[in-house]
Design a protein around this motif. Structure first.
Motif, PDB file in Angstrom:
ATOM      1  N   ARG A  53      -4.780  -7.792   4.553  1.00  0.00           N
ATOM      2  CA  ARG A  53      -5.744  -8.107   3.504  1.00  0.00           C
ATOM      3  C   ARG A  53      -5.094  -7.931   2.138  1.00  0.00           C
ATOM      4  N   ASN A  54      -5.563  -8.706   1.154  1.00  0.00           N
ATOM      5  CA  ASN A  54      -5.089  -8.564  -0.218  1.00  0.00           C
ATOM      6  C   ASN A  54      -5.880  -7.433  -0.891  1.00  0.00           C
ATOM      7  N   VAL A  55      -5.274  -6.254  -0.875  1.00  0.00           N
ATOM      8  CA  VAL A  55      -5.957  -5.070  -1.382  1.00  0.00           C
ATOM      9  C   VAL A  55      -4.972  -4.201  -2.148  1.00  0.00           C
ATOM     10  N   VAL A  56      -5.514  -3.223  -2.848  1.00  0.00           N
ATOM     11  CA  VAL A  56      -4.729  -2.151  -3.459  1.00  0.00           C
ATOM     12  C   VAL A  56      -5.091  -0.858  -2.751  1.00  0.00           C
ATOM     13  N   ARG A  57      -4.106  -0.251  -2.130  1.00  0.00           N
ATOM     14  CA  ARG A  57      -4.333   0.991  -1.401  1.00  0.00           C
ATOM     15  C   ARG A  57      -3.837   2.168  -2.224  1.00  0.00           C
ATOM     16  N   LEU A  58      -4.630   3.232  -2.252  1.00  0.00           N
ATOM     17  CA  LEU A  58      -4.287   4.442  -2.986  1.00  0.00           C
ATOM     18  C   LEU A  58      -3.979   5.563  -2.008  1.00  0.00           C
ATOM     19  N   PHE A  59      -2.865   6.226  -2.235  1.00  0.00           N
ATOM     20  CA  PHE A  59      -2.455   7.354  -1.405  1.00  0.00           C
ATOM     21  C   PHE A  59      -2.357   8.608  -2.273  1.00  0.00           C
ATOM     22  N   HIS A  60      -2.996   9.659  -1.813  1.00  0.00           N
ATOM     23  CA  HIS A  60      -2.910  10.953  -2.486  1.00  0.00           C
ATOM     24  C   HIS A  60      -1.879  11.790  -1.756  1.00  0.00           C
ATOM     25  N   LEU A  61      -0.758  12.047  -2.418  1.00  0.00           N
ATOM     26  CA  LEU A  61       0.334  12.819  -1.833  1.00  0.00           C
ATOM     27  C   LEU A  61       0.347  14.193  -2.473  1.00  0.00           C
ATOM     28  N   ILE A  85       0.700  13.700  -6.294  1.00  0.00           N
ATOM     29  CA  ILE A  85       1.095  12.358  -6.699  1.00  0.00           C
ATOM     30  C   ILE A  85       0.076  11.354  -6.175  1.00  0.00           C
ATOM     31  N   ILE A  86      -0.287  10.394  -7.027  1.00  0.00           N
ATOM     32  CA  ILE A  86      -1.105   9.262  -6.611  1.00  0.00           C
ATOM     33  C   ILE A  86      -0.200   8.035  -6.546  1.00  0.00           C
ATOM     34  N   LEU A  87      -0.153   7.409  -5.383  1.00  0.00           N
ATOM     35  CA  LEU A  87       0.655   6.205  -5.185  1.00  0.00           C
ATOM     36  C   LEU A  87      -0.274   5.020  -4.970  1.00  0.00           C
ATOM     37  N   ALA A  88      -0.164   4.011  -5.827  1.00  0.00           N
ATOM     38  CA  ALA A  88      -0.941   2.780  -5.690  1.00  0.00           C
ATOM     39  C   ALA A  88      -0.043   1.696  -5.106  1.00  0.00           C
ATOM     40  N   VAL A  89      -0.509   1.063  -4.024  1.00  0.00           N
ATOM     41  CA  VAL A  89       0.268   0.055  -3.305  1.00  0.00           C
ATOM     42  C   VAL A  89      -0.507  -1.254  -3.305  1.00  0.00           C
ATOM     43  N   ALA A  90       0.048  -2.291  -3.949  1.00  0.00           N
ATOM     44  CA  ALA A  90      -0.562  -3.619  -3.946  1.00  0.00           C
ATOM     45  C   ALA A  90      -0.069  -4.384  -2.725  1.00  0.00           C
ATOM     46  N   VAL A  91      -0.982  -4.648  -1.786  1.00  0.00           N
ATOM     47  CA  VAL A  91      -0.637  -5.267  -0.513  1.00  0.00           C
ATOM     48  C   VAL A  91      -1.200  -6.684  -0.460  1.00  0.00           C
ATOM     49  N   GLY A  92      -0.427  -7.610   0.065  1.00  0.00           N
ATOM     50  CA  GLY A  92      -0.880  -8.991   0.222  1.00  0.00           C
ATOM     51  C   GLY A  92      -0.452  -9.559   1.557  1.00  0.00           C
ATOM     52  N   ASN A  93      -1.070 -10.664   1.943  1.00  0.00           N
ATOM     53  CA  ASN A  93      -0.650 -11.328   3.182  1.00  0.00           C
ATOM     54  C   ASN A  93       0.482 -12.324   2.938  1.00  0.00           C
ATOM     55  N   GLU A  94       0.887 -12.492   1.669  1.00  0.00           N
ATOM     56  CA  GLU A  94       2.009 -13.349   1.308  1.00  0.00           C
ATOM     57  C   GLU A  94       2.820 -12.665   0.221  1.00  0.00           C
ATOM     58  N   PRO A  95       4.119 -12.961   0.111  1.00  0.00           N
ATOM     59  CA  PRO A  95       4.923 -12.402  -0.979  1.00  0.00           C
ATOM     60  C   PRO A  95       4.498 -12.984  -2.321  1.00  0.00           C
ATOM     61  N   ARG A  96       4.678 -12.223  -3.371  1.00  0.00           N
ATOM     62  CA  ARG A  96       4.203 -12.643  -4.689  1.00  0.00           C
ATOM     63  C   ARG A  96       5.033 -13.779  -5.278  1.00  0.00           C
ATOM     64  N   LEU A  97       6.252 -13.992  -4.789  1.00  0.00           N
ATOM     65  CA  LEU A  97       7.129 -15.002  -5.373  1.00  0.00           C
ATOM     66  C   LEU A  97       7.064 -16.344  -4.659  1.00  0.00           C
ATOM     67  N   GLY A  98       6.283 -16.445  -3.598  1.00  0.00           N
ATOM     68  CA  GLY A  98       6.215 -17.711  -2.875  1.00  0.00           C
ATOM     69  C   GLY A  98       5.336 -17.583  -1.650  1.00  0.00           C
ATOM     70  N   ARG A  99       5.187 -18.674  -0.937  1.00  0.00           N
ATOM     71  CA  ARG A  99       4.323 -18.711   0.238  1.00  0.00           C
ATOM     72  C   ARG A  99       5.111 -19.087   1.486  1.00  0.00           C
ATOM     73  N   TRP A 100       6.353 -18.598   1.572  1.00  0.00           N
ATOM     74  CA  TRP A 100       7.215 -18.974   2.685  1.00  0.00           C
ATOM     75  C   TRP A 100       7.009 -18.087   3.923  1.00  0.00           C
ATOM     76  N   ALA A 101       6.151 -17.077   3.816  1.00  0.00           N
ATOM     77  CA  ALA A 101       5.882 -16.206   4.954  1.00  0.00           C
ATOM     78  C   ALA A 101       4.464 -15.673   4.843  1.00  0.00           C
ATOM     79  N   LYS A 102       3.953 -15.197   5.961  1.00  0.00           N
ATOM     80  CA  LYS A 102       2.580 -14.697   5.969  1.00  0.00           C
ATOM     81  C   LYS A 102       2.458 -13.582   6.991  1.00  0.00           C
ATOM     82  N   GLU A 103       1.685 -12.549   6.615  1.00  0.00           N
ATOM     83  CA  GLU A 103       1.426 -11.426   7.493  1.00  0.00           C
ATOM     84  C   GLU A 103      -0.081 -11.291   7.701  1.00  0.00           C
ATOM     85  N   LYS A 104      -0.448 -10.646   8.799  1.00  0.00           N
ATOM     86  CA  LYS A 104      -1.856 -10.378   9.053  1.00  0.00           C
ATOM     87  C   LYS A 104      -2.268  -9.132   8.275  1.00  0.00           C
TER      88      LYS A 104
END
Length: 271
Positions: free
Chosen positions: A253-261, A232-251
């Motif tokens: 990077r805005n990246v897409v990570r791929l996992f080979h399971l 299985i290939i799992l693609a994970v879209a990661v951001g430092n903010e939620p996609r629906l608003g800017r009410w929170a922030k995490e440390k």
């Protein structure tokens, strides 16, 4: 596929679209945590009450593959019982199709709901699937100037407990597995329970830092392969903010990570 499933966010609906028939079925969400039945039995330590509520043992013992997860979840339920805390679903924002008749949804209450075309209400609910937000005090949200101006109003008071929003769902098509994600640093893998009893259990986790704003899954089928179990290939879209608003922030990077399971769990990779 001749069917599609969508969610309506704030209207708390799940809609099954039958493309060939040009028709739709509407299911109403809006679940609320049943703390009065589950956490009361835990906080009071009544063995007979725990045995009477079958879903208590299902939540604590079956939904976690390791003792560590079971202990953490039990402690969480006990703390919520002490505070008499309840979470009500006000928005349904993520959905995944398990098969043509079964779907799973997630929203702002942190609950994962399992749906069947045979019923208008969820057939199984796993509350607080990704835990709760770190607690804070009201002094964290006011400026130092305002606090100094009024010492009485600036006294530290605890803000309401909030569950972690289910931000993304993805199912391995026509299998018994699906993934869920939030901002707790883990993408969780769930597997449907065998037999006629509806439900699902957590079987593994993948560490991912940041807000997971999207998930996508694809099976790898080597040419000429007849293997039942596939990588299985799992693609994970990661951001430092939620996609629906800017009410929170995490440390993060805005990246897409791929996992080979791989089908063989002894080997795995990510990028």
């Amino acid at each position: 596929r001749e069917q599609a499933v969508t969610t309506g966010s704030r209207d708390k609906t799940l809609r099954l679209w039958k493309i060939a028939d040009e028709a739709q079925l509407v299911f109403r969400g809006g679940s609320t945590t049943d703390q009065s039945r589950i956490t009361k039995a835990l906080s009071e330590g009544k063995q007979d009450a725990i045995e009477a509520a079958a879903d208590v043992r299902a939540i604590i013992e079956q939904n976690h593959s390791t003792t560590q997860h079971a202990d953490e979840y039990r402690d969480l339920l006990r703390s919520l019982a002490a505070e008499n805390t309840e979470f009500c679903e006000e928005s349904v924002d993520a959905v995944a199709m398990i098969d043509e008749e079964t779907y799973v949804t997630g929203g702002d209450s942190g609950a994962l709901c399992l749906w069947s075309v045979q019923k208008k209400k969820p057939v199984f609910i796993h509350h607080i699937a990704h835990g709760i937000q770190p607690t804070a005090t009201s002094t964290d949200t006011v400026s130092a100037t305002a606090a100094a101006a009024d010492d009485e109003n600036s006294s530290a008071t605890r803000l309401p407990t909030r569950s972690r929003w289910i931000t993304a769902l993805a199912a391995v098509p026509f299998t018994d597995m699906f993934f869920s994600a939030s901002s707790d640093g883990l993408v969780r893998l769930w597997r449907m329970r065998p037999g006629k009893t509806p439900g699902f259990d957590m079987v593994n986790t993948i560490p991912v830092t940041g807000f997971v704003n999207g998930l996508a899954v694809r099976e790898l089928t080597p040419e000429g392969s007849l293997a039942v179990r596939k990588d299985i290939i799992l693609a994970v879209a990661v951001g430092n903010e939620p996609r629906l608003g800017r009410w929170a922030k995490e440390k993060a990077r805005n990246v897409v990570r791929l996992f080979h399971l791989p089908a063989n769990p002894s080997k795995s990779s990510s990028s």
